[in-house]
Design a protein around this motif. Structure first.
Motif, PDB file in Angstrom:
ATOM      1  N   ILE A  43       0.850  -1.188   0.000  1.00  0.00           N
ATOM      2  CA  ILE A  43       0.000   0.000   0.000  1.00  0.00           C
ATOM      3  C   ILE A  43       0.891   1.244   0.000  1.00  0.00           C
ATOM      4  CG2 ILE A  43      -1.565   1.357   1.465  1.00  0.00           C
ATOM      5  CD1 ILE A  43      -2.911  -1.287   2.257  1.00  0.00           C
ATOM      6  N   TYR A  44       0.564   2.171  -0.877  1.00  0.00           N
ATOM      7  CA  TYR A  44       1.304   3.428  -0.977  1.00  0.00           C
ATOM      8  C   TYR A  44       0.332   4.569  -0.692  1.00  0.00           C
ATOM      9  CZ  TYR A  44       4.616   0.286  -3.053  1.00  0.00           C
ATOM     10  OH  TYR A  44       5.468  -0.774  -3.246  1.00  0.00           O
ATOM     11  N   ALA A  45       0.675   5.380   0.310  1.00  0.00           N
ATOM     12  CA  ALA A  45      -0.255   6.418   0.746  1.00  0.00           C
ATOM     13  C   ALA A  45       0.272   7.800   0.421  1.00  0.00           C
ATOM     14  CB  ALA A  45      -0.493   6.284   2.250  1.00  0.00           C
ATOM     15  N   GLY A  46      -0.627   8.762   0.408  1.00  0.00           N
ATOM     16  CA  GLY A  46      -0.249  10.150   0.177  1.00  0.00           C
ATOM     17  C   GLY A  46      -1.313  11.081   0.730  1.00  0.00           C
ATOM     18  N   CYS A  47      -0.924  12.343   0.894  1.00  0.00           N
ATOM     19  CA  CYS A  47      -1.868  13.356   1.390  1.00  0.00           C
ATOM     20  C   CYS A  47      -1.726  14.589   0.511  1.00  0.00           C
ATOM     21  CB  CYS A  47      -1.568  13.701   2.847  1.00  0.00           C
ATOM     22  SG  CYS A  47       0.108  14.326   3.100  1.00  0.00           S
ATOM     23  N   ASN A  48      -2.685  15.504   0.626  1.00  0.00           N
ATOM     24  CA  ASN A  48      -2.531  16.748  -0.125  1.00  0.00           C
ATOM     25  C   ASN A  48      -1.522  17.656   0.579  1.00  0.00           C
ATOM     26  OD1 ASN A  48      -4.606  17.050   1.842  1.00  0.00           O
ATOM     27  ND2 ASN A  48      -5.495  18.806   0.772  1.00  0.00           N
ATOM     28  N   VAL A  49      -0.749  18.353  -0.233  1.00  0.00           N
ATOM     29  CA  VAL A  49       0.311  19.237   0.264  1.00  0.00           C
ATOM     30  C   VAL A  49       0.157  20.565  -0.458  1.00  0.00           C
ATOM     31  CG1 VAL A  49       2.794  19.569   0.566  1.00  0.00           C
ATOM     32  CG2 VAL A  49       1.836  17.248   0.612  1.00  0.00           C
ATOM     33  N   GLU A  50      -0.319  21.573   0.277  1.00  0.00           N
ATOM     34  CA  GLU A  50      -0.562  22.877  -0.333  1.00  0.00           C
ATOM     35  C   GLU A  50       0.641  23.796  -0.126  1.00  0.00           C
ATOM     36  OE1 GLU A  50      -4.255  24.142   1.467  1.00  0.00           O
ATOM     37  OE2 GLU A  50      -5.404  22.681   0.300  1.00  0.00           O
ATOM     38  N   ASN A  51       0.599  24.945  -0.763  1.00  0.00           N
ATOM     39  CA  ASN A  51       1.613  25.977  -0.500  1.00  0.00           C
ATOM     40  C   ASN A  51       1.010  27.337  -0.803  1.00  0.00           C
ATOM     41  OD1 ASN A  51       2.369  26.797  -3.328  1.00  0.00           O
ATOM     42  ND2 ASN A  51       2.706  24.588  -3.411  1.00  0.00           N
ATOM     43  N   ALA A  52       1.773  28.405  -0.484  1.00  0.00           N
ATOM     44  CA  ALA A  52       1.232  29.759  -0.558  1.00  0.00           C
ATOM     45  C   ALA A  52       0.849  30.167  -1.980  1.00  0.00           C
ATOM     46  CB  ALA A  52       2.236  30.750   0.024  1.00  0.00           C
ATOM     47  N   ALA A  53       1.448  29.559  -2.973  1.00  0.00           N
ATOM     48  CA  ALA A  53       1.053  29.803  -4.366  1.00  0.00           C
ATOM     49  C   ALA A  53      -0.020  28.765  -4.695  1.00  0.00           C
ATOM     50  CB  ALA A  53       2.250  29.677  -5.293  1.00  0.00           C
ATOM     51  N   CYS A  59      -2.309  17.170  -4.922  1.00  0.00           N
ATOM     52  CA  CYS A  59      -3.427  16.376  -4.406  1.00  0.00           C
ATOM     53  C   CYS A  59      -2.925  15.097  -3.727  1.00  0.00           C
ATOM     54  CB  CYS A  59      -4.371  15.985  -5.535  1.00  0.00           C
ATOM     55  SG  CYS A  59      -5.444  17.316  -6.103  1.00  0.00           S
ATOM     56  N   ALA A  60      -3.758  14.549  -2.857  1.00  0.00           N
ATOM     57  CA  ALA A  60      -3.414  13.313  -2.147  1.00  0.00           C
ATOM     58  C   ALA A  60      -3.166  12.157  -3.121  1.00  0.00           C
ATOM     59  CB  ALA A  60      -4.552  12.952  -1.196  1.00  0.00           C
ATOM     60  N   GLU A  61      -3.992  12.062  -4.146  1.00  0.00           N
ATOM     61  CA  GLU A  61      -3.842  10.966  -5.114  1.00  0.00           C
ATOM     62  C   GLU A  61      -2.504  11.069  -5.832  1.00  0.00           C
ATOM     63  OE1 GLU A  61      -6.342  13.059  -4.727  1.00  0.00           O
ATOM     64  OE2 GLU A  61      -8.263  12.210  -5.329  1.00  0.00           O
ATOM     65  N   ALA A  62      -2.117  12.316  -6.172  1.00  0.00           N
ATOM     66  CA  ALA A  62      -0.837  12.515  -6.865  1.00  0.00           C
ATOM     67  C   ALA A  62       0.320  12.120  -5.957  1.00  0.00           C
ATOM     68  CB  ALA A  62      -0.714  13.970  -7.315  1.00  0.00           C
ATOM     69  N   SER A  63       0.207  12.444  -4.657  1.00  0.00           N
ATOM     70  CA  SER A  63       1.266  12.068  -3.707  1.00  0.00           C
ATOM     71  C   SER A  63       1.379  10.558  -3.606  1.00  0.00           C
ATOM     72  CB  SER A  63       0.967  12.625  -2.309  1.00  0.00           C
ATOM     73  OG  SER A  63       0.890  14.015  -2.330  1.00  0.00           O
ATOM     74  N   MET A  68       4.126   5.351  -5.029  1.00  0.00           N
ATOM     75  CA  MET A  68       4.070   4.043  -5.690  1.00  0.00           C
ATOM     76  C   MET A  68       5.139   3.940  -6.783  1.00  0.00           C
ATOM     77  SD  MET A  68       1.010   2.460  -8.045  1.00  0.00           S
ATOM     78  CE  MET A  68       1.340   3.569  -9.417  1.00  0.00           C
ATOM     79  N   VAL A  69       5.211   4.952  -7.614  1.00  0.00           N
ATOM     80  CA  VAL A  69       6.165   4.912  -8.732  1.00  0.00           C
ATOM     81  C   VAL A  69       7.599   4.922  -8.208  1.00  0.00           C
ATOM     82  CG1 VAL A  69       6.987   6.171 -10.770  1.00  0.00           C
ATOM     83  CG2 VAL A  69       4.530   5.911 -10.377  1.00  0.00           C
ATOM     84  N   MET A  70       7.827   5.679  -7.146  1.00  0.00           N
ATOM     85  CA  MET A  70       9.165   5.735  -6.535  1.00  0.00           C
ATOM     86  C   MET A  70       9.607   4.355  -6.071  1.00  0.00           C
ATOM     87  SD  MET A  70      11.584   7.725  -5.850  1.00  0.00           S
ATOM     88  CE  MET A  70      13.114   7.308  -5.042  1.00  0.00           C
ATOM     89  N   SER A  71       8.642   3.493  -5.728  1.00  0.00           N
ATOM     90  CA  SER A  71       8.972   2.137  -5.282  1.00  0.00           C
ATOM     91  C   SER A  71       8.981   1.141  -6.438  1.00  0.00           C
ATOM     92  CB  SER A  71       7.972   1.676  -4.221  1.00  0.00           C
ATOM     93  OG  SER A  71       8.174   2.432  -3.054  1.00  0.00           O
TER      94      SER A  71
END
Ligand code: THU
Length: 138
Positions: A43-53, A59-63, A68-71
């Motif tokens: 299982i590969y998990a991710g969360c959304n990561v925002e920034n000031a711009a 998005c969480a799905e992109a993370s 997953m791809v990194m592994s």
């Protein structure tokens, strides 16, 4: 509450719920978690990561896809997405295309909240007649 009949899905949903708590979303205050069950059984998990711009947040799905791809994995067996609110937190348009890259039409998409599964759908339902890697085959 709907129940998925796949025994792997409970772990997938919990992973997405845990990921949601790590979200960095100080601008929208809308935390999202996602978890992918890949072909290797992990299982590969991710969360959304925002920034000031604002528009360049992730998005969480992109993370989760990046993890997953990194592994070394490139095939999504199922994906769970967890968000807050009364509305179903379905993947945004851009993420439907991102999921498409590593899925088939029948890939399950589990739309969840903190209490569990709310709606089970497929990539084909969320992105019909999609454009994908096959279109670019010579
Ligand atoms: N968000 C996701 O992470 N996934 C989605 O599919 C829908 C939206 C995030 C992006 C942004 O950080 C916040 O939710 C509000 O749009």
């Amino acid at each position: 509450m709907p129940k998925s009949d796949d025994p792997n899905h409970a772990a997938l949903i919990s992973a997405a719920q845990r990921a949601m708590h790590n979200a960095y979303a100080p601008y929208s205050n809308f935390q999202v978690g996602a978890a992918i069950l890949a072909e290797d059984g992990n299982i590969y998990a991710g969360c959304n990561v925002e920034n000031a711009a604002y528009p360049v947040g992730c998005c969480a799905e992109a993370s989760a896809i990046s993890a997953m791809v990194m592994s070394g994995q490139t095939s999504i067996a199922a994906i769970a997405v967890v968000g807050a609110g009364d509305e179903l937190c379905t993947p945004c348009g851009g993420c439907r295309q991102r999921i498409r890259e590593f899925s088939s039409e029948s890939t399950p998409i589990l739309v969840c909240d903190q209490n569990g599964l709310r709606h089970e759908t497929t990539l084909g339902e969320l992105l019909p007649l999609s454009f994908g890697p096959d279109n670019l085959q010579p």
